[in-house]
Design a protein around this motif. Structure first.
Motif, PDB file in Angstrom:
ATOM      1  N   SER A  11      -1.162  13.542  -2.896  1.00 50.33           N
ATOM      2  CA  SER A  11      -1.244  12.109  -2.625  1.00 50.33           C
ATOM      3  C   SER A  11      -0.061  11.358  -3.220  1.00 50.33           C
ATOM      4  CB  SER A  11      -2.550  11.541  -3.192  1.00 50.33           C
ATOM      5  OG  SER A  11      -3.636  12.085  -2.509  1.00 50.33           O
ATOM      6  N   GLU A  50      -0.047   3.417   7.062  1.00 50.88           N
ATOM      7  CA  GLU A  50      -0.967   4.088   6.144  1.00 50.88           C
ATOM      8  C   GLU A  50      -1.661   3.026   5.286  1.00 50.88           C
ATOM      9  OE1 GLU A  50       1.488   8.176   5.332  1.00 50.88           O
ATOM     10  OE2 GLU A  50       2.404   6.301   4.703  1.00 50.88           O
ATOM     11  N   TRP A  52      -4.352   2.624   3.735  1.00 54.20           N
ATOM     12  CA  TRP A  52      -5.085   2.946   2.503  1.00 54.20           C
ATOM     13  C   TRP A  52      -4.210   2.736   1.276  1.00 54.20           C
ATOM     14  CZ3 TRP A  52      -4.664   5.919   6.838  1.00 54.20           C
ATOM     15  CH2 TRP A  52      -3.634   6.862   6.879  1.00 54.20           C
ATOM     16  N   TYR A  53      -2.881   2.806   1.436  1.00 51.70           N
ATOM     17  CA  TYR A  53      -2.009   2.590   0.284  1.00 51.70           C
ATOM     18  C   TYR A  53      -1.980   1.125  -0.140  1.00 51.70           C
ATOM     19  CZ  TYR A  53      -0.448   7.388   0.696  1.00 51.70           C
ATOM     20  OH  TYR A  53      -0.415   8.761   0.731  1.00 51.70           O
ATOM     21  N   ARG A  56      -3.963   0.360  -3.146  1.00 55.23           N
ATOM     22  CA  ARG A  56      -3.496   0.841  -4.444  1.00 55.23           C
ATOM     23  C   ARG A  56      -2.202   0.184  -4.918  1.00 55.23           C
ATOM     24  NH1 ARG A  56      -6.850   3.994  -7.775  1.00 55.23           N
ATOM     25  NH2 ARG A  56      -8.434   4.861  -6.418  1.00 55.23           N
ATOM     26  N   HIS A 115     -10.351  -0.696  -5.999  1.00 57.29           N
ATOM     27  CA  HIS A 115      -9.490  -0.731  -4.823  1.00 57.29           C
ATOM     28  C   HIS A 115      -9.237  -2.187  -4.445  1.00 57.29           C
ATOM     29  CE1 HIS A 115     -11.250   3.353  -4.389  1.00 57.29           C
ATOM     30  NE2 HIS A 115     -12.398   2.723  -4.576  1.00 57.29           N
ATOM     31  N   SER A 132     -10.713   5.497   3.430  1.00 52.63           N
ATOM     32  CA  SER A 132     -10.664   6.658   2.550  1.00 52.63           C
ATOM     33  C   SER A 132      -9.212   7.087   2.381  1.00 52.63           C
ATOM     34  CB  SER A 132     -11.489   7.810   3.135  1.00 52.63           C
ATOM     35  OG  SER A 132     -12.864   7.480   3.172  1.00 52.63           O
ATOM     36  N   TYR A 133      -8.964   7.881   1.343  1.00 55.08           N
ATOM     37  CA  TYR A 133      -7.602   8.315   1.032  1.00 55.08           C
ATOM     38  C   TYR A 133      -7.356   9.740   1.523  1.00 55.08           C
ATOM     39  CZ  TYR A 133      -7.802   4.296  -2.101  1.00 55.08           C
ATOM     40  OH  TYR A 133      -7.947   3.032  -2.612  1.00 55.08           O
TER      41      TYR A 133
END
Length: 248
Positions: A11, A50, A52-53, A56, A115, A132-133
């Motif tokens: 990841s 992407e 999901w990033y 973070r 998150h 989800s990652y």
């Protein structure tokens, strides 16, 4: 003979690779609210390929520096989820949410289950979009073309597999509205419940009383028309919040 490749996806490496693609995404006006409450305005880039990033880390350019040198190369600053309470890009707001994804526990989950999630509705019914990652470690074998195809499929599955994490009033646990009977949220709002049952929000019509087989068919349709269902549910949630303010 084609060369055979063996790839191990971490990841962290994926994150580093994805940040190299930031030039492909557009910087938009926004701001960050730091943990101490400080509001920092700037131009923020969201990772569209992407998403999901975005839960973070984000990259932001200082507004004053861009204004002083609009055609120059202003260096962006990285903000991690541990630095922020919330941030907003255009009209889209993200808030820090604590959620344990029991279906996708990974090594990264041992560090934090916080998150930065997109806010879909706010009020008595709070809902957020959650992705989800990618796996911490992924081993694949095959040609370079096969590797690329598998990676693209993984990304597509993650994007299409988003959840709508939802809580009403003082509920302690999130439900995924796409895998939950959301009619329960509208029991105290007959008008909205009736509209939802008739499919007037763009959702698949439903009925107040159904057998198990009918409910399973309804859930299957909800997954088939997931994007339409998601938009309909969010519209219903926001109408509910507008008409049913929280009592103090």
């Amino acid at each position: 003979m084609k060369k055979i490749y063996s790839a191990f996806y971490l990841s962290l490496l994926l994150l580093l690779i994805s940040t190299d693609l930031k030039a492909q995404d557009t910087y938009q006006p926004g701001y960050v609210i730091l943990n101490d409450g400080t509001r920092v305005p700037g131009l923020i880039r969201l990772n569209q390929r992407e998403p999901w990033y975005n839960q973070r880390v984000i990259f932001m350019k200082d507004s004053a520096a861009v204004a002083a040198d609009p055609n120059g190369k202003v260096k962006s600053k990285k903000y991690k989820f541990t630095d922020m309470k919330s941030y907003q890009v255009g009209q889209v707001k993200f808030e820090k949410v604590h959620y344990v994804d029991m279906e996708n526990l990974q090594l990264k989950s041992l560090g934090s289950n916080d998150h930065m999630l997109e806010v879909l509705s706010s009020g008595r019914i709070n809902s957020y979009r959650y992705y989800s990652y990618p796996p911490d470690i992924e081993a694949d074998f095959g040609t370079e073309e096969e590797q690329n195809a598998k990676e693209e499929k993984r990304k597509k599955d993650l994007i299409n597999g988003f959840k709508i994490l939802t809580k009403k009033d003082n509920e302690s646990k999130f439900n995924d509205a796409l895998d939950y009977d959301v009619q329960k949220y509208f029991k105290d709002a007959p008008e909205i419940l009736e509209k939802y049952q008739k499919g007037e929000y763009g959702n698949q019509p439903t009925a107040p009383k159904k057998g198990l087989a009918a409910k399973m068919i309804a859930m299957a349709k909800k997954q088939t028309f997931k994007l339409e269902e998601a938009n309909a549910i969010i519209t219903a949630f926001n109408e509910y919040n507008q008409k049913n303010a929280a009592t103090k």
